[in-house]
Design a protein around this motif. Sequence first.
Motif, PDB file in Angstrom:
ATOM      1  N   SER A 202       0.426  -1.104   0.222  1.00 41.42           N
ATOM      2  CA  SER A 202       0.090   0.297  -0.013  1.00 41.42           C
ATOM      3  C   SER A 202       0.834   1.236   0.183  1.00 41.42           C
ATOM      4  N   ALA A 203       2.279   1.096   0.483  1.00 39.52           N
ATOM      5  CA  ALA A 203       2.471   2.371   0.982  1.00 39.52           C
ATOM      6  C   ALA A 203       3.491   2.802  -0.587  1.00 39.52           C
ATOM      7  N   HIS A 204       4.143   1.339  -0.911  1.00 41.21           N
ATOM      8  CA  HIS A 204       4.623   1.729  -2.085  1.00 41.21           C
ATOM      9  C   HIS A 204       3.597   1.912  -3.616  1.00 41.21           C
ATOM     10  N   SER A 205       1.893   2.119  -3.282  1.00 43.04           N
ATOM     11  CA  SER A 205       1.280   2.031  -4.191  1.00 43.04           C
ATOM     12  C   SER A 205       0.367   3.464  -3.414  1.00 43.04           C
ATOM     13  N   SER A 206       0.995   4.202  -2.950  1.00 47.53           N
ATOM     14  CA  SER A 206       0.236   5.514  -2.481  1.00 47.53           C
ATOM     15  C   SER A 206      -0.883   6.389  -3.550  1.00 47.53           C
ATOM     16  N   GLY A 207      -1.651   6.049  -3.039  1.00 42.23           N
ATOM     17  CA  GLY A 207      -2.461   7.443  -4.011  1.00 42.23           C
ATOM     18  C   GLY A 207      -2.757   6.511  -5.095  1.00 42.23           C
ATOM     19  N   LYS A 208      -2.968   5.057  -5.520  1.00 43.02           N
ATOM     20  CA  LYS A 208      -2.485   4.472  -6.968  1.00 43.02           C
ATOM     21  C   LYS A 208      -4.143   3.283  -6.418  1.00 43.02           C
ATOM     22  N   ARG A 209      -4.324   3.025  -7.135  1.00 44.91           N
ATOM     23  CA  ARG A 209      -5.806   2.197  -7.523  1.00 44.91           C
ATOM     24  C   ARG A 209      -5.133   0.974  -6.252  1.00 44.91           C
TER      25      ARG A 209
ATOM     26  N   SER B 219       7.138   8.095   5.649  1.00 49.46           N
ATOM     27  CA  SER B 219       7.712   8.786   6.420  1.00 49.46           C
ATOM     28  C   SER B 219       8.865   8.383   5.974  1.00 49.46           C
ATOM     29  N   THR B 220       9.398   6.821   5.865  1.00 48.74           N
ATOM     30  CA  THR B 220      10.361   6.331   5.758  1.00 48.74           C
ATOM     31  C   THR B 220      10.854   6.935   4.489  1.00 48.74           C
ATOM     32  N   LEU B 221       9.927   6.492   3.647  1.00 51.48           N
ATOM     33  CA  LEU B 221      10.528   6.484   1.642  1.00 51.48           C
ATOM     34  C   LEU B 221      10.945   7.232   1.094  1.00 51.48           C
ATOM     35  N   GLN B 222      10.372   8.234   2.050  1.00 49.71           N
ATOM     36  CA  GLN B 222      11.078   9.706   1.798  1.00 49.71           C
ATOM     37  C   GLN B 222      12.312  10.216   2.332  1.00 49.71           C
ATOM     38  N   GLU B 223      13.428   8.810   3.169  1.00 49.76           N
ATOM     39  CA  GLU B 223      14.338   9.661   3.261  1.00 49.76           C
ATOM     40  C   GLU B 223      15.290   9.432   2.527  1.00 49.76           C
ATOM     41  N   GLN B 224      16.641  10.410   3.338  1.00 49.00           N
ATOM     42  CA  GLN B 224      17.629  10.364   2.234  1.00 49.00           C
ATOM     43  C   GLN B 224      18.082   9.308   1.700  1.00 49.00           C
ATOM     44  N   PHE B 225      17.832   8.421   2.487  1.00 47.80           N
ATOM     45  CA  PHE B 225      19.120   6.737   2.245  1.00 47.80           C
ATOM     46  C   PHE B 225      18.207   6.202   1.489  1.00 47.80           C
ATOM     47  N   VAL B 226      16.784   6.147   2.048  1.00 50.95           N
ATOM     48  CA  VAL B 226      16.277   5.635   0.967  1.00 50.95           C
ATOM     49  C   VAL B 226      15.865   6.054  -0.997  1.00 50.95           C
ATOM     50  N   LEU B 227      15.798   7.275  -0.889  1.00 44.17           N
ATOM     51  CA  LEU B 227      16.460   8.429  -2.269  1.00 44.17           C
ATOM     52  C   LEU B 227      17.364   7.905  -3.240  1.00 44.17           C
ATOM     53  N   SER B 228      18.513   8.203  -1.684  1.00 46.63           N
ATOM     54  CA  SER B 228      20.119   7.462  -1.952  1.00 46.63           C
ATOM     55  C   SER B 228      19.922   5.867  -3.154  1.00 46.63           C
TER      56      SER B 228
ATOM     57  N   SER C  57      11.080   1.595   9.144  1.00 48.44           N
ATOM     58  CA  SER C  57       9.627   1.258  10.365  1.00 48.44           C
ATOM     59  C   SER C  57       8.996   0.302  11.203  1.00 48.44           C
ATOM     60  N   SER C  58       9.476  -0.195  11.558  1.00 48.48           N
ATOM     61  CA  SER C  58       8.679  -1.515  12.536  1.00 48.48           C
ATOM     62  C   SER C  58       8.124  -0.832  13.802  1.00 48.48           C
ATOM     63  N   PHE C  59       9.720   0.234  13.826  1.00 50.03           N
ATOM     64  CA  PHE C  59       8.943   0.121  15.672  1.00 50.03           C
ATOM     65  C   PHE C  59       7.681   0.613  15.854  1.00 50.03           C
ATOM     66  N   SER C  60       6.951   1.122  15.075  1.00 52.21           N
ATOM     67  CA  SER C  60       5.685   1.440  16.035  1.00 52.21           C
ATOM     68  C   SER C  60       4.578   0.048  15.920  1.00 52.21           C
ATOM     69  N   LEU C  61       5.274  -0.993  14.740  1.00 49.93           N
ATOM     70  CA  LEU C  61       4.598  -1.742  14.419  1.00 49.93           C
ATOM     71  C   LEU C  61       5.280  -2.623  15.929  1.00 49.93           C
ATOM     72  N   ILE C  62       6.119  -2.546  16.083  1.00 50.44           N
ATOM     73  CA  ILE C  62       6.760  -3.434  17.209  1.00 50.44           C
ATOM     74  C   ILE C  62       6.393  -3.307  18.054  1.00 50.44           C
ATOM     75  N   THR C  63       5.446  -2.089  18.478  1.00 49.14           N
ATOM     76  CA  THR C  63       5.426  -2.156  19.718  1.00 49.14           C
ATOM     77  C   THR C  63       4.492  -2.558  20.481  1.00 49.14           C
ATOM     78  N   ILE C  64       2.967  -1.669  19.333  1.00 48.26           N
ATOM     79  CA  ILE C  64       1.615  -2.349  19.154  1.00 48.26           C
ATOM     80  C   ILE C  64       1.647  -3.944  19.023  1.00 48.26           C
ATOM     81  N   ALA C  65       2.094  -5.120  17.946  1.00 45.49           N
ATOM     82  CA  ALA C  65       2.422  -6.192  18.609  1.00 45.49           C
ATOM     83  C   ALA C  65       2.397  -6.286  19.702  1.00 45.49           C
TER      84      ALA C  65
END
Length: 375
Positions: free
Chosen positions: A121-128, A264-273, A293-301
């Motif tokens: 879903s994040a990779h296809s943000s705004g798409k079908r 949010s992570t996909l906009q970071e500099q290391f991802v763009l690099s 990106s998994s910090f919040s996921l692990i906390t909630i899990a």
Amino acid sequence: MLRAIGLKLVRLVPVLFLVSLATFFMVDLIPGDPAAASLGTEATLEDLEAVRKALGLDKPITERYSDWLSGAVTGDLGDSLRPPHQPVAELLRTNAGPTIRLAAMALGMSLVISVFLGVWSAHSSGKRADRLVSGTMFGFISIPPFLAGLLFIFFFVFRQSVPRWIWLVVVGLVAVRLLYLAAARWWEDRSDASGWVGYAVAALVVTGILLWVFVQWPDFPRTASHRYDDGWREQIRSLFLPALTLAITEIAVFTRLLRADMLSTLQEQFVLSSRAKGMPTWRILFRDALRPSSFSLITIAGITLGRLIGGTVIIETIFGLDGLGKLIVAFGVLPKNYTIVQGGVLVFAVAYVLLNAAIDISYQYLDPRIRRGRV
């Protein structure tokens, strides 16, 4: 890193002490006489005094707490006040297995499905694909677990009332829709294989799973109770429907949470690099972006696992599973059997504390900055 883990474990000691203190005194302050609850309304004063003395209720409260804590440290949580007066620790041990397996299975299903859907879903943000996943997740959130359990029982247990051709139509519609999305994406940009290949793979996987269900059609039991000597396949078959019932809501929450963090992570500099270097899309998504990106996921899990262990009484009742939640409510709270309530609350509280400690330790593995003391 070992030193940091050791310090965290040492800090757990006062926390566990406060947990035991709160557990004992909160339950002890509940109105009512445990001796009267144990003997009933026809007990004489002599019988009540004898039971109070046997339970240690005639001692000062500090002495009673000290005796209870020393017993709890050694695994002795007292005996049930109701016949047949079994040890509470034995009752909790007997009923913990099904509940832990159910919670672990539900959490595992939730994580596997939500990681794939959240990244997609994040990779296809705004798409079908993003709109399709987001709409489905909002639908999952709106379904109460008890209603989902009843629907699963109707469709998968009392399945003779549902014609088999309906499932074949569902398989066809899902496959056609996903293949249509794959073809439309390929027609829009034939050079970008990462777009339409994802739809095509999803179509094949979903269609294969639905066809397997249609052909094999597992004979799910009405109740989830099973013996410990049953094989792992039989245990998975008996726990699949209640685990799926619990996982429906968690899948939606995990997917939405991971999607937001991934965006949010996909906009970071290391991802763009990494993109500028021509790294494969799957590597950027599942290796570079998923880990931070998994910090919040692990906390909630972790919190969810603790909640599932202690809060599955409704699902256990619907599917006839003898677990911890049903034990504490049916044999502890309702008959005012306070020793079972004390033991169960203590076990749940300690489980929450240990799970949160495990989550804190996992952060040091996920983020080298925490491990090196830079954050």
